[in-house]
Design a protein around this motif. Structure first.
Motif, short mmCIF file in Angstrom:
data_model
loop_
_atom_site.label_atom_id
_atom_site.label_comp_id
_atom_site.label_asym_id
_atom_site.label_seq_id
_atom_site.Cartn_x
_atom_site.Cartn_y
_atom_site.Cartn_z
N ASP A 1 32.22 35.27 36.42
CA ASP A 1 33.49 35.49 35.86
C ASP A 1 33.79 37.27 36.07
O ASP A 1 33.88 38.11 35.36
N ALA A 2 33.88 37.69 37.13
CA ALA A 2 33.89 38.87 37.65
C ALA A 2 34.71 38.92 38.55
O ALA A 2 35.69 38.15 39.16
N VAL A 3 35.53 40.58 38.58
CA VAL A 3 36.85 41.11 39.21
C VAL A 3 35.69 41.88 40.45
O VAL A 3 35.47 42.82 39.94
N LEU A 4 35.99 41.39 41.49
CA LEU A 4 36.23 42.37 42.80
C LEU A 4 37.32 43.56 43.14
O LEU A 4 37.99 42.59 43.45
N ARG A 5 36.93 44.55 43.23
CA ARG A 5 38.34 45.19 43.88
C ARG A 5 37.88 45.84 44.85
O ARG A 5 36.80 47.20 44.88
N GLY A 6 38.95 46.00 45.22
CA GLY A 6 38.56 47.17 47.06
C GLY A 6 39.66 48.24 47.21
O GLY A 6 40.88 48.07 46.12
N GLU A 7 39.99 48.78 48.26
CA GLU A 7 41.55 49.74 48.51
C GLU A 7 42.28 48.13 48.19
O GLU A 7 43.47 49.07 47.94
N ASP A 8 42.40 47.56 49.36
CA ASP A 8 43.32 46.50 49.08
C ASP A 8 43.12 44.94 49.17
O ASP A 8 43.62 44.75 48.93
N TYR A 9 42.67 44.70 48.05
CA TYR A 9 42.04 44.27 47.09
C TYR A 9 41.96 43.88 45.81
O TYR A 9 40.94 44.97 45.68
N GLU A 10 41.78 42.61 45.29
CA GLU A 10 41.29 41.95 44.08
C GLU A 10 41.04 41.06 43.80
O GLU A 10 42.02 40.26 44.46
N SER A 11 39.91 40.66 43.94
CA SER A 11 39.58 38.86 43.53
C SER A 11 38.45 38.50 42.29
O SER A 11 37.80 39.31 42.29
N TYR A 12 38.55 37.57 42.47
CA TYR A 12 38.26 36.75 40.73
C TYR A 12 37.44 35.83 41.31
O TYR A 12 37.69 34.52 42.12
N VAL A 13 35.58 36.24 41.07
CA VAL A 13 34.97 35.37 41.02
C VAL A 13 34.54 34.93 40.68
O VAL A 13 34.28 35.29 39.54
N THR A 14 33.03 33.93 40.72
CA THR A 14 32.63 33.04 39.29
C THR A 14 31.47 33.60 38.91
O THR A 14 30.61 33.84 38.03
N TYR A 15 31.01 33.62 40.58
CA TYR A 15 29.12 34.49 40.82
C TYR A 15 29.19 35.40 41.46
O TYR A 15 29.87 34.89 42.80
N TRP A 16 28.57 36.30 40.41
CA TRP A 16 28.72 37.67 41.23
C TRP A 16 26.95 38.09 41.31
O TRP A 16 26.67 38.28 40.16
#
Length: 466
Positions: A387-402
């Motif tokens: 349950d992590a949140v991946l962030r970049g300059e132009d995105y923010e994505s929720y994933v269950t497995y990181w």
């Protein structure tokens, strides 16, 4: 009757004359010893019997030149130093006249009959530098004492016994001689005064013996390094060459040689960032380089640790060196049989655990049209997070497995995707991460551990062996 009277008068006359003579002698003695010293009198070791006090007060420096100090050296060798050599002189403070006044001149007959001796001390000057130079010249022909020491020869260490010399301790001898002169003594035994420089360390010194034993134990040492399917032995013969003995028997290790040995171990067994041969799931044998996976011996740390073992003379079996980086497998093939394989060309990923294939799945990697390339090489799984949140300059994505494996690149599920594989990555690929179907990502997440290697490659960028 007249004869008897005449005889009596004669006796009385003789007696009177005798009494007068005795009185005159006694009186003369009183007058004499009123100004002269009694027989047997010494001042600062100088005989001054019958000396006139007033003249002696003036001439004492000259009298001091007759002073003699006999010195007993080791080996029954004697030397005698005179007042002139010692630079003795007397600065008059009226001390001699004061000493004379202590002698009662009226008791001179008793003193003479008793043969009493007197030895007085006075304040006098002497040339300290002259005395120091005199002793320094004596030292030229003396044999210095030597400490027992450890010798290294023929593969072993042994003790060379001390040397008992006859070199005087200049400062202590100076002090004892000054004391003897001031006290007017005429004899000084340097041995009994502990005036010789003796060895500081003797051959039976417990610390010296223990140190020698420990050094010889070090020459019998054996340190066996464990590199998984290989071992490397360091023996006492090599260690012996690294040891030297310094002043006061200090143990010195040649750090440069030890570091060179550790460097040699690293050159032979390090795999960090190296080029490896790898057999792909498609059966091809490739040569792949790059990445930050592998083993790297900590040069400074292992050098220091090895020095500590040598100083303690501790053998060790199965030693694992200190590492800066470690891999998941220690064998020569440090990828082993538990790893993730990612083929960018085929857009496919496999996960093997202990040789068993658990996952074989299509994936989507970095968008090549936008220049978001995925990293190539061999990397370790850094950690895993649910349950992590991946962030970049132009995105923010929720994933269950990181599961990151290099910087911000990692394996994760991609709930926003409904299809994987093929040529999706060329135009609609990720920012560089490995987008994975949820079930495949879950299986990998549940079964993988940090440190497991990830082998990621583009077939066009690796060398295919066969």
């Amino acid at each position: 009757m007249l004869r008897k009277k005449a005889a009596m008068n004669k006796k009385i006359t003789c007696l009177c004359i005798g009494m007068m003579i005795i009185t005159m002698i006694y009186g003369g003695g009183v007058v004499y010893y009123l100004h002269h010293f009694y027989p047997g009198t010494r001042i600062q070791g100088v005989p001054v019997s019958q000396k006139l006090a007033s003249k002696l007060e003036k001439d004492m420096t000259e009298e001091l030149q007759s002073y003699r100090l006999r010195i007993q050296f080791k080996g029954q060798v004697e030397d005698t130093l005179g007042g002139e050599q010692l630079g003795l002189s007397y600065a008059s403070h009226g001390e001699i006249l004061a000493l004379k006044q202590k002698q009662n001149p009226f008791l001179w007959p008793i003193i003479i009959l008793k043969r009493t001796s007197y030895n007085y001390r006075i304040t006098m000057d002497y040339k300290e530098e002259q005395l120091r130079d005199l002793l320094s010249n004596m030292k030229q022909d003396q044999i210095p004492s030597k400490d027992a020491y450890i010798e290294k020869k023929g593969g072993i260490f042994f003790i060379i016994a001390q040397v008992e010399g006859n070199e005087i301790d200049l400062e202590k001898t100076m002090s004892k001689m000054k004391q003897a002169v001031e006290e007017g003594r005429t004899f000084l035994d340097l041995s009994s005064c502990d005036c010789y420089l003796t060895p500081r360390i003797y051959e039976d010194d417990p610390d010296l013996v223990a140190k020698t034993e420990r050094l010889n134990q070090a020459t019998q040492m054996k340190i066996v390094y464990d590199f998984g399917d290989r071992t490397e032995e360091l023996n006492g013969k090599t260690i012996y060459e690294w040891i030297s003995i310094g002043e006061l028997n200090t143990i010195h290790l040649d750090t440069e040689k030890i570091r060179a040995y550790v460097e040699q171990l690293g050159s032979k067994y390090d795999t960090f960032g190296s080029t490896r041969e790898f057999t792909t799931s498609g059966g091809k044998k490739i040569r792949i380089s790059g990445g930050d996976y592998g083993w790297l011996i900590h040069r400074a740390g292992e050098t220091a640790a090895l020095e500590g073992l040598i100083l303690e003379a501790k053998s060790q079996q199965g030693r694992v060196p200190l590492y800066t980086y470690t891999g998941y497998h220690r064998e020569k093939d440090d990828i082993g049989d538990t790893y993730v394989e990612i083929n960018y060309t085929r857009q496919r990923m496999w996960f093997y655990k202990e040789g068993q294939l658990l996952v074989d799945t299509p994936i989507v990697t970095g968008n090549t049209r936008k220049g978001y390339s995925s990293p190539q090489g061999i990397f370790p799984i850094v950690y895993k997070e649910k349950d992590a949140v991946l962030r970049g300059e132009d995105y923010e994505s929720y994933v269950t497995y990181w599961m990151p494996f290099y910087r911000n690149f990692g394996i994760h599920d991609a709930p926003w995707r409904s299809e994987f594989g093929g040529d999706i990555y060329q135009n609609r690929g990720s920012h560089g991460c490995i987008n994975t179907p949820e079930q495949a990502a879950k299986t990998i997440f549940d079964e993988i551990e940090p440190g497991v290697p990830v082998v990621a490659y583009d077939e066009s960028l690796v060398e295919i062996i066969d």
